[in-house]
Design a protein around this motif. Structure first.
Motif, PDB file in Angstrom:
ATOM      1  N   ALA A   8       1.952  30.420  11.286  1.00 55.91           N
ATOM      2  CA  ALA A   8       3.875  30.841  10.289  1.00 55.91           C
ATOM      3  C   ALA A   8       3.981  32.108  10.680  1.00 55.91           C
ATOM      4  N   PHE A   9       3.136  33.365  11.627  1.00 55.77           N
ATOM      5  CA  PHE A   9       4.008  34.047  12.233  1.00 55.77           C
ATOM      6  C   PHE A   9       5.071  33.618  13.139  1.00 55.77           C
ATOM      7  N   PHE A  10       4.574  32.528  13.555  1.00 58.55           N
ATOM      8  CA  PHE A  10       6.362  32.134  14.592  1.00 58.55           C
ATOM      9  C   PHE A  10       7.561  32.309  13.544  1.00 58.55           C
ATOM     10  N   ASN A  11       6.949  30.951  12.777  1.00 54.28           N
ATOM     11  CA  ASN A  11       7.674  30.440  11.196  1.00 54.28           C
ATOM     12  C   ASN A  11       8.765  31.660  11.161  1.00 54.28           C
ATOM     13  N   LEU A  12       7.575  32.265  10.594  1.00 55.45           N
ATOM     14  CA  LEU A  12       8.552  33.941  10.241  1.00 55.45           C
ATOM     15  C   LEU A  12       9.740  34.075  10.899  1.00 55.45           C
ATOM     16  N   SER A  13       8.815  34.834  12.238  1.00 56.47           N
ATOM     17  CA  SER A  13       9.720  35.154  12.671  1.00 56.47           C
ATOM     18  C   SER A  13      10.567  34.616  12.896  1.00 56.47           C
ATOM     19  N   VAL A  14      10.550  33.308  13.525  1.00 55.42           N
ATOM     20  CA  VAL A  14      12.142  32.725  13.920  1.00 55.42           C
ATOM     21  C   VAL A  14      13.225  33.295  12.622  1.00 55.42           C
ATOM     22  N   MET A  15      12.949  32.467  11.893  1.00 49.14           N
ATOM     23  CA  MET A  15      13.357  32.989  10.202  1.00 49.14           C
ATOM     24  C   MET A  15      13.857  33.853  10.010  1.00 49.14           C
ATOM     25  N   LEU A  16      13.549  34.786  10.065  1.00 48.65           N
ATOM     26  CA  LEU A  16      13.554  36.319   9.859  1.00 48.65           C
ATOM     27  C   LEU A  16      14.798  36.472  12.051  1.00 48.65           C
ATOM     28  N   GLU A  17      14.256  35.997  12.096  1.00 54.18           N
ATOM     29  CA  GLU A  17      15.385  35.808  13.421  1.00 54.18           C
ATOM     30  C   GLU A  17      17.090  35.635  12.974  1.00 54.18           C
ATOM     31  N   GLU A  61      28.544  30.025  -7.777  1.00 51.63           N
ATOM     32  CA  GLU A  61      28.299  29.119  -6.885  1.00 51.63           C
ATOM     33  C   GLU A  61      27.611  30.385  -5.693  1.00 51.63           C
ATOM     34  N   GLN A  62      28.556  31.793  -5.415  1.00 53.87           N
ATOM     35  CA  GLN A  62      28.124  32.944  -4.587  1.00 53.87           C
ATOM     36  C   GLN A  62      26.955  33.208  -5.511  1.00 53.87           C
ATOM     37  N   GLN A  63      26.497  33.402  -6.677  1.00 52.98           N
ATOM     38  CA  GLN A  63      25.541  34.136  -6.681  1.00 52.98           C
ATOM     39  C   GLN A  63      24.053  33.507  -6.965  1.00 52.98           C
ATOM     40  N   ALA A  64      24.160  31.465  -6.585  1.00 52.72           N
ATOM     41  CA  ALA A  64      23.448  31.249  -6.155  1.00 52.72           C
ATOM     42  C   ALA A  64      23.246  31.492  -5.209  1.00 52.72           C
ATOM     43  N   ALA A  65      23.538  31.583  -4.292  1.00 49.11           N
ATOM     44  CA  ALA A  65      23.451  31.539  -2.677  1.00 49.11           C
ATOM     45  C   ALA A  65      22.995  32.993  -2.926  1.00 49.11           C
ATOM     46  N   ASN A  66      23.570  34.144  -3.192  1.00 44.21           N
ATOM     47  CA  ASN A  66      23.354  35.510  -3.298  1.00 44.21           C
ATOM     48  C   ASN A  66      21.873  35.060  -3.159  1.00 44.21           C
ATOM     49  N   GLN A  67      21.094  34.426  -3.958  1.00 44.55           N
ATOM     50  CA  GLN A  67      20.083  34.865  -5.280  1.00 44.55           C
ATOM     51  C   GLN A  67      19.075  34.020  -4.515  1.00 44.55           C
ATOM     52  N   ALA A  68      19.281  32.532  -3.824  1.00 42.57           N
ATOM     53  CA  ALA A  68      18.626  31.940  -2.826  1.00 42.57           C
ATOM     54  C   ALA A  68      17.954  32.619  -2.068  1.00 42.57           C
ATOM     55  N   TRP A  69      19.049  33.453  -0.588  1.00 40.23           N
ATOM     56  CA  TRP A  69      18.768  34.353  -0.061  1.00 40.23           C
ATOM     57  C   TRP A  69      17.950  35.260  -0.463  1.00 40.23           C
ATOM     58  N   GLU A  70      17.680  36.333  -1.787  1.00 36.40           N
ATOM     59  CA  GLU A  70      17.110  36.953  -1.480  1.00 36.40           C
ATOM     60  C   GLU A  70      15.899  36.674  -2.075  1.00 36.40           C
ATOM     61  N   THR A  71      16.002  35.561  -2.711  1.00 33.77           N
ATOM     62  CA  THR A  71      14.340  35.374  -3.283  1.00 33.77           C
ATOM     63  C   THR A  71      13.208  34.420  -1.799  1.00 33.77           C
ATOM     64  N   ASN A  72      13.558  34.027  -1.204  1.00 36.66           N
ATOM     65  CA  ASN A  72      13.842  34.185   0.125  1.00 36.66           C
ATOM     66  C   ASN A  72      13.258  34.478   1.045  1.00 36.66           C
ATOM     67  N   ALA A  73      13.853  36.063   1.097  1.00 34.71           N
ATOM     68  CA  ALA A  73      13.331  37.796   2.060  1.00 34.71           C
ATOM     69  C   ALA A  73      12.343  37.538   1.380  1.00 34.71           C
ATOM     70  N   LYS A  74      12.228  37.616  -0.074  1.00 32.20           N
ATOM     71  CA  LYS A  74      10.889  38.394  -0.424  1.00 32.20           C
ATOM     72  C   LYS A  74       9.826  37.865  -0.233  1.00 32.20           C
ATOM     73  N   LYS A  75       9.815  36.643  -0.401  1.00 33.26           N
ATOM     74  CA  LYS A  75       8.723  35.217   0.003  1.00 33.26           C
ATOM     75  C   LYS A  75       8.305  35.674   1.407  1.00 33.26           C
ATOM     76  N   THR A  76       9.381  35.622   2.938  1.00 33.48           N
ATOM     77  CA  THR A  76       9.032  35.647   3.346  1.00 33.48           C
ATOM     78  C   THR A  76       8.433  37.076   3.626  1.00 33.48           C
ATOM     79  N   LEU A  77       8.648  38.175   3.133  1.00 31.00           N
ATOM     80  CA  LEU A  77       8.087  39.701   3.509  1.00 31.00           C
ATOM     81  C   LEU A  77       6.891  39.663   2.628  1.00 31.00           C
ATOM     82  N   LEU A  78       6.699  39.264   1.826  1.00 29.71           N
ATOM     83  CA  LEU A  78       5.314  38.505   0.877  1.00 29.71           C
ATOM     84  C   LEU A  78       4.020  38.287   2.014  1.00 29.71           C
TER      85      LEU A  78
END
Length: 86
Positions: A8-17, A61-78
Protein backbone atom coordinates in the motif's frame (compact mmCIF):
# COMPACT_ATOMS: atom_id res chain seq x y z
CA UNK A 1 5.06 -3.90 8.52
CA UNK A 2 3.35 -6.74 6.71
CA UNK A 3 3.27 -7.31 2.94
CA UNK A 4 -0.10 -5.58 2.44
CA UNK A 5 1.05 -2.44 4.25
CA UNK A 6 4.33 -2.36 2.37
CA UNK A 7 2.48 -2.74 -0.93
CA UNK A 8 0.00 0.00 0.00
CA UNK A 9 2.80 2.43 0.87
CA UNK A 10 4.62 1.63 -2.36
CA UNK A 11 1.46 2.16 -4.45
CA UNK A 12 0.72 5.41 -2.67
CA UNK A 13 4.26 6.65 -3.16
CA UNK A 14 4.05 5.89 -6.89
CA UNK A 15 0.76 7.78 -7.19
CA UNK A 16 2.11 10.75 -5.23
CA UNK A 17 5.25 10.82 -7.37
CA UNK A 18 3.15 10.94 -10.54
CA UNK A 19 0.99 13.72 -9.13
CA UNK A 20 4.06 15.67 -8.08
CA UNK A 21 5.56 15.31 -11.57
CA UNK A 22 2.30 16.62 -13.04
CA UNK A 23 2.24 19.59 -10.68
CA UNK A 24 5.87 20.46 -11.45
CA UNK A 25 5.32 20.18 -15.22
CA UNK A 26 2.23 22.38 -14.97
CA UNK A 27 4.11 24.92 -12.90
CA UNK A 28 6.90 25.11 -15.48
CA UNK A 29 4.37 25.52 -18.27
CA UNK A 30 2.49 28.29 -16.47
CA UNK A 31 5.72 30.14 -15.67
CA UNK A 32 6.88 29.91 -19.28
CA UNK A 33 3.51 31.13 -20.54
CA UNK A 34 3.53 33.96 -18.00
CA UNK A 35 6.98 35.17 -19.03
CA UNK A 36 6.12 34.95 -22.73
CA UNK A 37 2.87 36.83 -22.37
CA UNK A 38 4.46 39.43 -20.11
CA UNK A 39 7.04 40.21 -22.78
CA UNK A 40 4.48 40.27 -25.63
CA UNK A 41 1.57 42.15 -24.07
CA UNK A 42 2.12 45.43 -22.22
CA UNK A 43 -1.09 45.19 -20.16
CA UNK A 44 -0.73 41.49 -19.39
CA UNK A 45 0.48 41.81 -15.80
CA UNK A 46 -2.30 44.18 -14.74
CA UNK A 47 -4.87 41.98 -16.52
CA UNK A 48 -3.61 38.93 -14.63
CA UNK A 49 -3.83 40.75 -11.31
CA UNK A 50 -7.39 41.78 -12.14
CA UNK A 51 -8.30 38.21 -13.10
CA UNK A 52 -6.83 36.88 -9.86
CA UNK A 53 -8.84 39.42 -7.89
CA UNK A 54 -12.07 38.39 -9.67
CA UNK A 55 -11.66 34.77 -10.81
CA UNK A 56 -14.07 33.23 -13.30
CA UNK A 57 -15.59 29.84 -12.60
CA UNK A 58 -14.02 27.07 -14.69
CA UNK A 59 -16.11 25.07 -17.13
CA UNK A 60 -17.98 22.03 -15.83
CA UNK A 61 -15.50 19.54 -17.36
CA UNK A 62 -12.57 21.29 -15.70
CA UNK A 63 -14.42 21.50 -12.39
CA UNK A 64 -15.06 17.74 -12.52
CA UNK A 65 -11.40 17.00 -13.29
CA UNK A 66 -10.20 19.31 -10.52
CA UNK A 67 -12.64 17.79 -8.05
CA UNK A 68 -11.59 14.24 -8.98
CA UNK A 69 -7.92 15.13 -8.54
CA UNK A 70 -8.55 16.78 -5.16
CA UNK A 71 -10.65 13.84 -3.95
CA UNK A 72 -7.96 11.37 -5.01
CA UNK A 73 -5.26 13.40 -3.26
CA UNK A 74 -7.30 13.61 -0.04
CA UNK A 75 -8.03 9.86 -0.08
CA UNK A 76 -4.31 9.21 -0.52
CA UNK A 77 -3.41 11.40 2.43
CA UNK A 78 -6.06 9.77 4.62
CA UNK A 79 -4.81 6.32 3.64
CA UNK A 80 -1.26 7.31 4.52
CA UNK A 81 -2.37 8.66 7.88
CA UNK A 82 -4.35 5.55 8.75
CA UNK A 83 -1.42 3.29 7.79
CA UNK A 84 1.04 5.35 9.80
CA UNK A 85 -1.14 5.03 12.91
CA UNK A 86 -0.98 1.22 12.85
Amino acid sequence: MNQAETSAFFNLSVMLEKQLETVIANQRLVLAMHETLKSLLPKYETEVLAALANPQQPKKEQQAANQAWETNAKKTLLALRSLSQL
